[in-house]
Write a protein that holds these residues in place. Sequence first.
Motif, PDB file in Angstrom:
ATOM      1  N   THR A  31       0.862  -1.188   0.000  1.00 15.40           N
ATOM      2  CA  THR A  31       0.000   0.000   0.000  1.00 15.40           C
ATOM      3  C   THR A  31       0.899   1.239   0.000  1.00 15.40           C
ATOM      4  O   THR A  31       2.107   1.146   0.235  1.00 15.40           O
ATOM      5  N   PHE A  32       0.286   2.391  -0.244  1.00 10.81           N
ATOM      6  CA  PHE A  32       1.066   3.625  -0.233  1.00 10.81           C
ATOM      7  C   PHE A  32       1.609   3.923   1.166  1.00 10.81           C
ATOM      8  O   PHE A  32       2.689   4.495   1.314  1.00 10.81           O
ATOM      9  N   THR A  33       0.871   3.538   2.183  1.00 14.00           N
ATOM     10  CA  THR A  33       1.326   3.767   3.559  1.00 14.00           C
ATOM     11  C   THR A  33       2.632   3.029   3.826  1.00 14.00           C
ATOM     12  O   THR A  33       3.565   3.575   4.424  1.00 14.00           O
TER      13      THR A  33
ATOM     14  N   ILE B  92       3.342   1.056 -11.180  1.00 11.85           N
ATOM     15  CA  ILE B  92       2.663  -0.206 -10.860  1.00 11.85           C
ATOM     16  C   ILE B  92       1.765  -0.014  -9.640  1.00 11.85           C
ATOM     17  O   ILE B  92       0.611  -0.450  -9.607  1.00 11.85           O
ATOM     18  N   LEU B  93       2.317   0.658  -8.637  1.00 13.98           N
ATOM     19  CA  LEU B  93       1.577   0.875  -7.392  1.00 13.98           C
ATOM     20  C   LEU B  93       0.352   1.757  -7.616  1.00 13.98           C
ATOM     21  O   LEU B  93      -0.759   1.395  -7.213  1.00 13.98           O
ATOM     22  N   ILE B  94       0.530   2.879  -8.283  1.00 12.57           N
ATOM     23  CA  ILE B  94      -0.604   3.788  -8.471  1.00 12.57           C
ATOM     24  C   ILE B  94      -1.626   3.200  -9.445  1.00 12.57           C
ATOM     25  O   ILE B  94      -2.821   3.513  -9.392  1.00 12.57           O
ATOM     26  N   GLY B  95      -1.168   2.303 -10.319  1.00  4.13           N
ATOM     27  CA  GLY B  95      -2.083   1.650 -11.253  1.00  4.13           C
ATOM     28  C   GLY B  95      -3.037   0.687 -10.573  1.00  4.13           C
ATOM     29  O   GLY B  95      -4.027   0.259 -11.175  1.00  4.13           O
TER      30      GLY B  95
ATOM     31  N   ASP C 198     -11.740   2.259  -7.381  1.00  3.54           N
ATOM     32  CA  ASP C 198     -12.823   2.922  -6.643  1.00  3.54           C
ATOM     33  C   ASP C 198     -13.008   2.286  -5.274  1.00  3.54           C
ATOM     34  O   ASP C 198     -13.356   2.961  -4.306  1.00  3.54           O
ATOM     35  N   GLU C 199     -12.801   0.982  -5.206  1.00  2.00           N
ATOM     36  CA  GLU C 199     -13.030   0.259  -3.946  1.00  2.00           C
ATOM     37  C   GLU C 199     -11.846   0.340  -2.990  1.00  2.00           C
ATOM     38  O   GLU C 199     -12.009   0.267  -1.776  1.00  2.00           O
ATOM     39  N   ASP C 200     -10.636   0.469  -3.531  1.00  2.00           N
ATOM     40  CA  ASP C 200      -9.445   0.453  -2.678  1.00  2.00           C
ATOM     41  C   ASP C 200      -8.438   1.493  -3.182  1.00  2.00           C
ATOM     42  O   ASP C 200      -7.869   1.352  -4.254  1.00  2.00           O
ATOM     43  N   ASP C 201      -8.250   2.535  -2.371  1.00  2.00           N
ATOM     44  CA  ASP C 201      -7.301   3.585  -2.772  1.00  2.00           C
ATOM     45  C   ASP C 201      -5.891   3.309  -2.262  1.00  2.00           C
ATOM     46  O   ASP C 201      -4.985   4.120  -2.449  1.00  2.00           O
ATOM     47  N   LEU C 202      -5.690   2.148  -1.564  1.00  2.00           N
ATOM     48  CA  LEU C 202      -4.372   1.726  -1.079  1.00  2.00           C
ATOM     49  C   LEU C 202      -3.732   2.746  -0.144  1.00  2.00           C
ATOM     50  O   LEU C 202      -2.512   2.794   0.000  1.00  2.00           O
ATOM     51  N   GLY C 203      -4.557   3.547   0.506  1.00  5.49           N
ATOM     52  CA  GLY C 203      -4.029   4.531   1.455  1.00  5.49           C
ATOM     53  C   GLY C 203      -3.418   5.749   0.790  1.00  5.49           C
ATOM     54  O   GLY C 203      -2.665   6.498   1.427  1.00  5.49           O
ATOM     55  N   LEU C 204      -3.752   5.971  -0.468  1.00  8.18           N
ATOM     56  CA  LEU C 204      -3.186   7.117  -1.189  1.00  8.18           C
ATOM     57  C   LEU C 204      -3.807   8.422  -0.718  1.00  8.18           C
ATOM     58  O   LEU C 204      -5.023   8.575  -0.663  1.00  8.18           O
TER      59      LEU C 204
ATOM     60  N   MET D  50      -6.465   9.163 -10.828  1.00  7.63           N
ATOM     61  CA  MET D  50      -7.005   9.937  -9.704  1.00  7.63           C
ATOM     62  C   MET D  50      -8.482  10.254  -9.897  1.00  7.63           C
ATOM     63  O   MET D  50      -9.173  10.630  -8.943  1.00  7.63           O
ATOM     64  N   MET D  51      -8.976  10.101 -11.118  1.00  9.02           N
ATOM     65  CA  MET D  51     -10.411  10.293 -11.355  1.00  9.02           C
ATOM     66  C   MET D  51     -11.224   9.254 -10.590  1.00  9.02           C
ATOM     67  O   MET D  51     -12.398   9.481 -10.278  1.00  9.02           O
TER      68      MET D  51
END
Length: 346
Positions: free
Chosen positions: A205-207, A223-226, A230-236, A264-265
């Motif tokens: 995750t981003f955290t 890869i990470l940001i890709g 909508d369901e999981d922002d990975l802590g961004l 980011m949309m």
Amino acid sequence: MRLGLYIIASIILMAIVGIFVYMIHPENYTYNELGFPLELPIAVWIVLPMLALMLASLLHMLFYGTKNFFKFKKWESDINTLDDALYWALLHEPQAHKFNLPQLKQTASLLSVSSIKVNGKVENISEKLGEALSIVSAIERGEYVDLKAKKLSRVLSANNPLVKKNTLNRLEEDESFAEEIIQDKLSYDEELFKKALHRFAETTTFTQAQKYLNTFDKESFMILIGRVTDEDDLGLTKDILDKFIIELDSSLACGDYLQMSTLMMKKMSPAENLLLWKEYQSKYSKAEIAYLYLLFEYEMIDKAGDYLQEHGEDDFKRFRALYELKKEDKKYKITDLMNVRHICDA
């Protein structure tokens, strides 16, 4: 013939000859040499040469038996050495070996600088070579082998292709191992470290990722940001995104910023996303097209026109063409004029 059997047979033969001669000539015979007479039965005089021949034969056999014994020991030693040389050649870790026999020195010494790849199944080999083949086969199948348990971790070098493949196998099996490699970067080569970083980006995750901000490259970050959905922002968060962009800006291209803006949309409302990229386009020139693209995507045509007027007429030509079409209420999109991959060439 075995030595003991030869001695017994010789003694029996001498006894038979001695008895036979004695029965024919029981008399004695005297041999006088240098004034010392030696009187013995004739049968004994006949048997004495046979005894001397037997003793000479024994000495001959002992000499060549001993010689062959040591030669056999050399062969036995060289066979064990050859087995050891083949073992290390199979493990792609050739080592120098010393052979005793010239016949082996001329050929088997080649193994000290060779690696062996086996194609097909091999039978009737030593237990040691069978173990080596088992390790190699498992690694080549994509399995992870605990080399430490096999007492090979300190023997096989880091550049050994089997060690590299085995590390990659562990990387595929154990997600946590990728982070171990990142934490101990200097112990691994650059290629393996990069693969571990990509693997880490596929699962983290981003955290967690921001702890290794200094080690992330553009590919791993994308890869990470890709993976943001909508369901999981990975802590961004914006703060985390800012940190990554500041760290990676020199390697990021227009296409990377464009990809980020579209991703980011999924996480932000149009107003939030536009506000974010309005800030980025003022800080990073390579983010300008991403901001302009969002204006058209969100149908902010007037703002897009204002933005185009702030730049020279030779800038963003295809966006200008789209803007003119949009002013005439025609339902065109930027993808109608160009492929998405070529937007950054607009």
